[in-house]
Design a protein around this motif. Structure first.
Motif, mmCIF file in Angstrom:
data_model
loop_
_atom_site.group_PDB
_atom_site.id
_atom_site.type_symbol
_atom_site.label_atom_id
_atom_site.label_comp_id
_atom_site.label_asym_id
_atom_site.label_seq_id
_atom_site.Cartn_x
_atom_site.Cartn_y
_atom_site.Cartn_z
ATOM 1 N N ILE A 1 6.931 34.261 -21.913
ATOM 2 C CA ILE A 1 7.016 35.466 -21.093
ATOM 3 C C ILE A 1 8.425 36.034 -21.129
ATOM 4 O O ILE A 1 8.616 37.250 -21.226
ATOM 5 C CB ILE A 1 6.570 35.158 -19.651
ATOM 6 N N ALA A 2 9.421 35.147 -21.082
ATOM 7 C CA ALA A 2 10.807 35.601 -21.161
ATOM 8 C C ALA A 2 11.070 36.298 -22.494
ATOM 9 O O ALA A 2 11.732 37.348 -22.549
ATOM 10 C CB ALA A 2 11.751 34.418 -20.980
ATOM 11 N N HIS A 3 10.547 35.728 -23.578
ATOM 12 C CA HIS A 3 10.729 36.348 -24.894
ATOM 13 C C HIS A 3 10.084 37.735 -24.922
ATOM 14 O O HIS A 3 10.677 38.699 -25.438
ATOM 15 C CB HIS A 3 10.122 35.461 -25.979
ATOM 16 N N LEU A 4 8.900 37.848 -24.347
ATOM 17 C CA LEU A 4 8.241 39.148 -24.273
ATOM 18 C C LEU A 4 9.067 40.113 -23.430
ATOM 19 O O LEU A 4 9.194 41.299 -23.763
ATOM 20 C CB LEU A 4 6.843 38.972 -23.675
ATOM 21 N N GLY A 5 9.645 39.600 -22.356
ATOM 22 C CA GLY A 5 10.491 40.441 -21.523
ATOM 23 C C GLY A 5 11.691 40.987 -22.268
ATOM 24 O O GLY A 5 12.043 42.167 -22.134
ATOM 25 N N VAL A 6 12.326 40.144 -23.077
ATOM 26 C CA VAL A 6 13.498 40.584 -23.840
ATOM 27 C C VAL A 6 13.090 41.567 -24.931
ATOM 28 O O VAL A 6 13.739 42.603 -25.137
ATOM 29 C CB VAL A 6 14.237 39.384 -24.452
ATOM 30 N N THR A 7 12.021 41.266 -25.644
ATOM 31 C CA THR A 7 11.626 42.101 -26.785
ATOM 32 C C THR A 7 11.048 43.449 -26.352
ATOM 33 O O THR A 7 10.895 44.337 -27.195
ATOM 34 C CB THR A 7 10.614 41.373 -27.690
ATOM 35 N N THR A 8 10.748 43.617 -25.082
ATOM 36 C CA THR A 8 10.274 44.919 -24.589
ATOM 37 C C THR A 8 11.394 45.705 -23.907
ATOM 38 O O THR A 8 11.131 46.667 -23.179
ATOM 39 C CB THR A 8 9.089 44.742 -23.619
ATOM 40 N N TYR A 9 12.629 45.305 -24.144
ATOM 41 C CA TYR A 9 13.783 46.040 -23.600
ATOM 42 C C TYR A 9 13.701 47.523 -23.989
ATOM 43 O O TYR A 9 13.742 48.416 -23.133
ATOM 44 C CB TYR A 9 15.080 45.409 -24.109
ATOM 45 N N ARG A 10 13.591 47.801 -25.273
ATOM 46 C CA ARG A 10 13.551 49.198 -25.725
ATOM 47 C C ARG A 10 12.310 49.906 -25.208
ATOM 48 O O ARG A 10 12.357 51.070 -24.804
ATOM 49 C CB ARG A 10 13.630 49.258 -27.248
ATOM 50 N N TRP A 11 11.171 49.206 -25.230
ATOM 51 C CA TRP A 11 9.917 49.782 -24.751
ATOM 52 C C TRP A 11 10.037 50.256 -23.310
ATOM 53 O O TRP A 11 9.519 51.323 -22.945
ATOM 54 C CB TRP A 11 8.789 48.757 -24.878
ATOM 55 N N THR A 12 10.734 49.508 -22.479
ATOM 56 C CA THR A 12 10.884 49.875 -21.073
ATOM 57 C C THR A 12 11.471 51.274 -20.929
ATOM 58 O O THR A 12 10.999 52.076 -20.115
ATOM 59 C CB THR A 12 11.784 48.848 -20.349
ATOM 60 N N PHE A 13 12.483 51.594 -21.734
ATOM 61 C CA PHE A 13 13.116 52.907 -21.654
ATOM 62 C C PHE A 13 12.276 53.976 -22.351
ATOM 63 O O PHE A 13 12.077 55.076 -21.815
ATOM 64 C CB PHE A 13 14.523 52.847 -22.259
ATOM 65 N N VAL A 14 11.775 53.665 -23.559
ATOM 66 C CA VAL A 14 10.968 54.634 -24.310
ATOM 67 C C VAL A 14 9.740 55.039 -23.511
ATOM 68 O O VAL A 14 9.356 56.221 -23.478
ATOM 69 C CB VAL A 14 10.563 54.036 -25.673
ATOM 70 N N ASN A 15 9.123 54.084 -22.836
ATOM 71 C CA ASN A 15 7.912 54.352 -22.069
ATOM 72 C C ASN A 15 8.160 55.348 -20.940
ATOM 73 O O ASN A 15 7.236 56.038 -20.504
ATOM 74 C CB ASN A 15 7.379 53.030 -21.483
ATOM 75 N N ARG A 16 9.389 55.444 -20.487
ATOM 76 C CA ARG A 16 9.747 56.383 -19.425
ATOM 77 C C ARG A 16 10.409 57.651 -19.952
ATOM 78 O O ARG A 16 10.893 58.476 -19.165
ATOM 79 C CB ARG A 16 10.678 55.696 -18.424
ATOM 80 N N GLY A 17 10.449 57.785 -21.276
ATOM 81 C CA GLY A 17 11.063 58.966 -21.861
ATOM 82 C C GLY A 17 12.564 58.988 -21.711
ATOM 83 O O GLY A 17 13.183 60.061 -21.722
ATOM 84 N N LEU A 18 13.177 57.797 -21.604
ATOM 85 C CA LEU A 18 14.612 57.685 -21.418
ATOM 86 C C LEU A 18 15.290 57.248 -22.713
ATOM 87 O O LEU A 18 14.692 56.525 -23.513
ATOM 88 C CB LEU A 18 14.923 56.656 -20.324
ATOM 89 N N PRO A 19 16.534 57.667 -22.936
ATOM 90 C CA PRO A 19 17.262 57.159 -24.109
ATOM 91 C C PRO A 19 17.478 55.654 -23.975
ATOM 92 O O PRO A 19 17.680 55.144 -22.863
ATOM 93 C CB PRO A 19 18.591 57.928 -24.056
ATOM 94 N N VAL A 20 17.427 54.967 -25.090
ATOM 95 C CA VAL A 20 17.573 53.509 -25.082
ATOM 96 C C VAL A 20 19.047 53.143 -25.205
ATOM 97 O O VAL A 20 19.676 53.435 -26.226
ATOM 98 C CB VAL A 20 16.783 52.861 -26.231
ATOM 99 N N PRO A 21 19.615 52.490 -24.190
ATOM 100 C CA PRO A 21 21.027 52.077 -24.295
ATOM 101 C C PRO A 21 21.167 50.946 -25.319
ATOM 102 O O PRO A 21 20.391 49.992 -25.299
ATOM 103 C CB PRO A 21 21.360 51.567 -22.884
ATOM 104 N N GLU A 22 22.110 51.062 -26.182
ATOM 105 C CA GLU A 22 22.386 50.033 -27.188
ATOM 106 C C GLU A 22 23.772 49.440 -26.955
ATOM 107 O O GLU A 22 24.659 50.134 -26.452
ATOM 108 C CB GLU A 22 22.294 50.626 -28.600
#
Length: 268
Positions: A165-186
């Motif tokens: 679950i933690a791995h899924l949480g980390v790998t969805t970092y970008r998805w969290t922002f994209v899903n809200r129409g927000l720029p992805v901080p890098e």
């Protein structure tokens, strides 16, 4: 971890939740949780609904597509998924619902275990590999299971299964922002989590300026939106890491908001 490990952990997660539910008295099945007022009955009905859908996805893609179209039509008419599940399983009391879900979850695990590791399964978003699909089902079982632990007023033990679950949480970092129409901080923040066995699980670049650290269980509770970060022992750097934890979402679907601070504190 390989696909076989994920499936074994999926089975174990289902077994642990089934054991917890087996100890509920009839009245506890209907107690409203802080998760949209869902009861333990609603949580297991939800798992039943999507485990049945998962079984179709793993064994009959055409039937899954028909089922998906029917569900999309009902949701478009304003029906809630909780109400749809109540309609399907409403004739079952808590014990009977549990008796339905327990072998169903086992059949789904069996079906996933029988697939080629490279097999792609249809779902409500992009197709997923059999391994990713098993991880997603483990995450959802764990997340909805947390609501049952909360209703039961019991402290949930942390297990090594949290790593999925933690791995899924980390790998969805970008998805969290994209899903809200927000720029992805890098770049992606470095994540260092205290594992149940005393070791540390890490993701990301050691030199990343942004970071998250703390108990693995707390991180999983936040990315599945079962706790507000303020009600956990997680720490994060100011900036994108803190913004991420405020909106983290490791599951598919439209943007969802987690609980407000203090709403879903853990059992003492």
């Amino acid at each position: 971890m390989g696909r076989e490990d994920v499936i074994a952990d999926l089975r174990a997660e289902c077994a642990e939740l089934a054991a917890l539910c087996g100890g509920l008295v009839p009245a506890q099945w209907r107690v409203a949780s802080a998760f949209y007022g869902w009861s333990a009955w609603d949580e297991i009905a939800h798992l039943c609904y999507f485990d049945e859908a998962g079984l179709l996805a793993a064994t009959d893609a055409d039937a899954f597509a028909r089922d998906t179209r029917a569900l999309a039509g009902r949701l478009a008419r304003g029906e809630e998924i909780s109400a749809i599940a109540r309609e399907r399983y409403g004739h079952l009391d808590g014990a009977a619902l549990l008796a339905h879900w327990t072998p169903l979850s086992a059949r789904l695990a069996d079906a996933l275990a029988a697939l080629d590791p490279r097999a792609r399964l249809p779902w409500y978003g992009p197709d997923m590999s059999a391994r990713s699909f098993a991880t997603a089902r483990l995450m959802e079982t764990w997340a909805h299971g947390q609501d049952v632990w909360d209703v039961a007023g019991r402290v949930r033990p942390a297990t090594p299964r949290l790593r999925h679950i933690a791995h899924l949480g980390v790998t969805t970092y970008r998805w969290t922002f994209v899903n809200r129409g927000l720029p992805v901080p890098e770049p992606v923040p470095r994540v260092a989590l205290d594992a149940p066995d005393g070791s540390t699980w890490t993701w990301g670049d050691l030199d990343a300026p942004q970071w998250v650290r703390g108990p693995a269980q707390d991180f999983c509770l936040v990315v599945t939106q079962r706790r507000h970060v303020a009600d956990t022992a997680l720490a994060a750097s100011e900036g994108s890491a803190s913004r991420w934890l405020a909106i983290a979402q490791c599951f598919a679907g439209p943007p969802a908001d987690g609980p407000a601070p203090g709403v879903r504190k853990p059992a003492a």
